[in-house]
Design an enzyme around this catalytic site. Sequence first.
Site, PDB file in Angstrom:
ATOM      1  N   SER A 103      -6.231 -29.327  38.757  1.00  0.00           N
ATOM      2  CA  SER A 103      -6.187 -30.463  39.677  1.00  0.00           C
ATOM      3  C   SER A 103      -4.814 -31.117  39.647  1.00  0.00           C
ATOM      4  O   SER A 103      -4.070 -31.011  38.668  1.00  0.00           O
ATOM      5  CB  SER A 103      -7.252 -31.499  39.310  1.00  0.00           C
ATOM      6  OG  SER A 103      -6.773 -32.382  38.316  1.00  0.00           O
ATOM      7  N   ASP A 104      -4.471 -31.800  40.735  1.00  0.00           N
ATOM      8  CA  ASP A 104      -3.274 -32.636  40.715  1.00  0.00           C
ATOM      9  C   ASP A 104      -3.593 -33.906  39.938  1.00  0.00           C
ATOM     10  O   ASP A 104      -4.766 -34.275  39.742  1.00  0.00           O
ATOM     11  CB  ASP A 104      -2.809 -32.951  42.137  1.00  0.00           C
ATOM     12  CG  ASP A 104      -1.299 -33.146  42.220  1.00  0.00           C
ATOM     13  OD1 ASP A 104      -0.683 -33.442  41.184  1.00  0.00           O
ATOM     14  OD2 ASP A 104      -0.737 -33.002  43.316  1.00  0.00           O
ATOM     15  N   ALA A 105      -2.533 -34.579  39.495  1.00  0.00           N
ATOM     16  CA  ALA A 105      -2.706 -35.712  38.590  1.00  0.00           C
ATOM     17  C   ALA A 105      -3.462 -36.854  39.272  1.00  0.00           C
ATOM     18  O   ALA A 105      -3.055 -37.343  40.323  1.00  0.00           O
ATOM     19  CB  ALA A 105      -1.353 -36.193  38.101  1.00  0.00           C
TER      20      ALA A 105
END
Length: 947
Positions: free
Chosen positions: A242-244
């Site tokens: 996932s992106d942050a």
Amino acid sequence: MTAQTPPTPPFRDPQLPFAKRINDLLSRLTLDEKVGLLHQFGPAVERLGVAAFRTGQEALHGVAWMGPATVFPQAVGLGATWNPELVRRVGEAVSREARAMRARDERVGLNVWAPTVNLLRHPLWGRNEEGYAEDPKLTSAIATAYTRGLRGDHPVYWRTAPVLKHWLAHNNETDRDTTSSSVRPRVLHEYDLRAFRDTVEAGAVAGVMPAYNLVNGRPNHVSPHLRGQLRTWTDQELLVCSDAGAPSNLVDSEHYFDTHEEATAAALRAGVDSFTDHGTDGSRIVARVEGALEQGLLTEADVDTAVRRQLSVRFRLGEFDPGADPYAGERAFDTPEHRALAQEAAEQAVVLLKNDGLLPLAPGARIAVVGPLADECKLDWYSGALLHRSTPLEGIHERFGPARVEFAEGVDRVLLRTAAGAFLHVPPAPEAPGAARGAEGALDPALVAGRTDLPPLATDAAGTELALVDWGGGVLTLRAPDGRYLSVAEDGYVRASADQPGGWIVQETFRLEPHGDGHLLRHLGTGRHVQVAADGVKVAEEDPEVFGLVVVERGEDAVARAAARADVVVVVAGNDPHINGRETEDRTTLRLPAQQELLLRAARAANPATVLALVSAYPYAVDPAELPAVLWTAHGGQAAGTALARVLAGDVSPAGRLPQTWYADDADLPDLLDYDVIGGRQTYLYFEGVPLFPFGHGLSYAAFSYGALTARADAAAVRVSFTVTNTGDVTADEVAQLYARAVRAPVPRPRRELVAHRRVTLAPGETAELSFDVPPSAFAFWDVAAGRWRVEPGPYELLAGASSEDVRLRTTVVLDGEPALPRPVLERGLDAADFDEQSGTEIVDRSRTAGDAVTPVGGKDGELLFRRCDFGGGLSEVTVEVSGEGTVELSLDGGPALAALSPGSPTAGPYAYVTLTAPVAAPVDGVHDVRLGLRGPLRLARVGFSG
């Protein structure tokens, strides 16, 4: 008795296949241990001797965020080389340095988050610098090369494990976590998915990262395309990181799910395997997964699937076979070879946009080097710290000799006067004078924004002269005479404490706001105004100071003086990658900052022999008419200045090519959120206007002729060959480009589309024969009527030349294929998103987990057109699946409405579909175009027809 050595567990046996070893290790982990591994920072499992592991190491154009490393040109600059083999070597160097840095610092990760394969659809995208090209073929060629370099060439073990960013259709930073990209099926398959697919199928990709945005109303972190597309392209286990902060966004900003347990479960089931959220604290993700398990939203098998993908990457990286890992002893860091490669890449990235004969510069020329970027070597958010640096001024000094070079930065020198008549004063730094720059020009790492040990600004009778740089849009930086930028630390005081603007929230930018007879000075990082207080200058909510702006010297005056004394002027203009266009911030215009346009005019007026060297992360709309020479390069890393100087001198003939269209005016651009490249006529593929500089454009100090084009088609490929001859008098590279165009297309097709290219080096008089095998898939399009790829039979034109508009040779081949058939709508019906044309609509999610629907923009009116629908022997009634409220109107061939269907009252929610049926007003048979009018805030999922 002698104690027996316990047997080696199968997961430690290098003789076994990875799949068996992973299954063995997975069987030994408890459920709690497996859940813990789902966070980005997975803890160690000490009882099994399994080390802690983190996903994610930024490595876009060098190892980033972990201190000094070799800094290569920005990704868009690597794309401008049009040279996959060079980029492969860059990827190899970056992966070697990642291994070497990890050997001395375990925080350096081997799961690298690079490259970015988002297409450069829109030049105002703030992250333009991170992508390779607007074209999927070129993007995938460069991305594949970079991933191969990152992966290494061992058949079993990987040097690093690259993860592609950002899945999917992500080209805006404004409200990026809540905006939805409306992507019709043809654009999805022919454009956005294509760069990912070709790179994944090449076999050197470990995974992908979903983007923050939504696609067709559904967050990318629960995208059904992860399962339905991505994982069908390879038999390898792909890790989805996932992106942050994006997992929390599913609830907190997107409000797509009511609880974090629901959201986490949905993301995990959709295919997210590693959750990047809450920094190093994995407790909240663990709690959410445990809650989802308790509520029956997840099973242990769901957790096992994600953990298995993580372990697959770790095994491939050699973590469990330290004795067999061929890369375990890698120590190649800042080597002479890496330095030379950084320079070679920077040289190959330079694009000569225009040249009326002024370049290359005469050896004895007196040169004025001017502009705010002339003595800068700018880094971006995804750079490592510089080990070496070379600014344009330094490079030109080195190449031409400092005695023949004069410098004028061209920024205004100002004093800021308080209402009481005193002036802002910058106290001296505790460092010795001249200590701001160390060996080889490296900036002193002690000058870091956020320091609170330096004295804040004060006031006195004389004041300190500040360099004011206007970066456009009223955004300013202020710099002390010793090079320190004014910055604001957490305590709110203004200090000269930064070597460059930077940081996630830039603390070095200000805005002068007219106020009465003076100006307020707003600090953009905090949004507060500057206040002069007894204990120093600070930012505050109240009592802002009203400053008088005293201009000691205008930048254009200094530029004009230097230009008048020189034989030639090099104006270095462009952007700071942390200001006005970067992650979280899109640009608002293609224009150069007004101050830079002023400097350019001043230089040109004082000396017609003016070269414009643009150093930028994205295209600009500049008027080249009165300029004899224009060059562009992305921020070129540590060797940028040397590379530019060598091109100016003619030591290197420029051969970079534009990886995206340069438009002449903002009016040529679509809306930033219009992702329909086909309907919006976007990129070189569809743009029908006149570009400032076209895709693939770039000039040379040599000249090249093309000839002997041949093409023949068989079942396996279209085999194309032609010759390229250097007719100039210097050795130079040429980038030969091959495009294709469907001559008779039943649907809108690209004006021309890149199918192959090659960069070749030719001596004067040398000829190269270039051959390409173009696969039939290069001529296919996504047939929405059939729901698959199809090659239309008929003639296709092949165009060979030096850019998308500089076509030198043409020929035509006739391809077999599958003829178009009418849509058998009585048997199959119509999915609403499979339209041929539309107006006033957008695609949204049919449900939270799968499918698309169509709705009018803003809940008003929209139209859908489906061509060549076959009603066979007769149509008597129509059925629609809708939610919301409003009316669907059916008409044929532009005629009157034959049926109108409305739910009467609003449905229970956007996903509460009802099926409505109505008779048609007149008999219908044969083939017709179907037009559906959507009136009001409804969602149309599907239309059925019966006889």
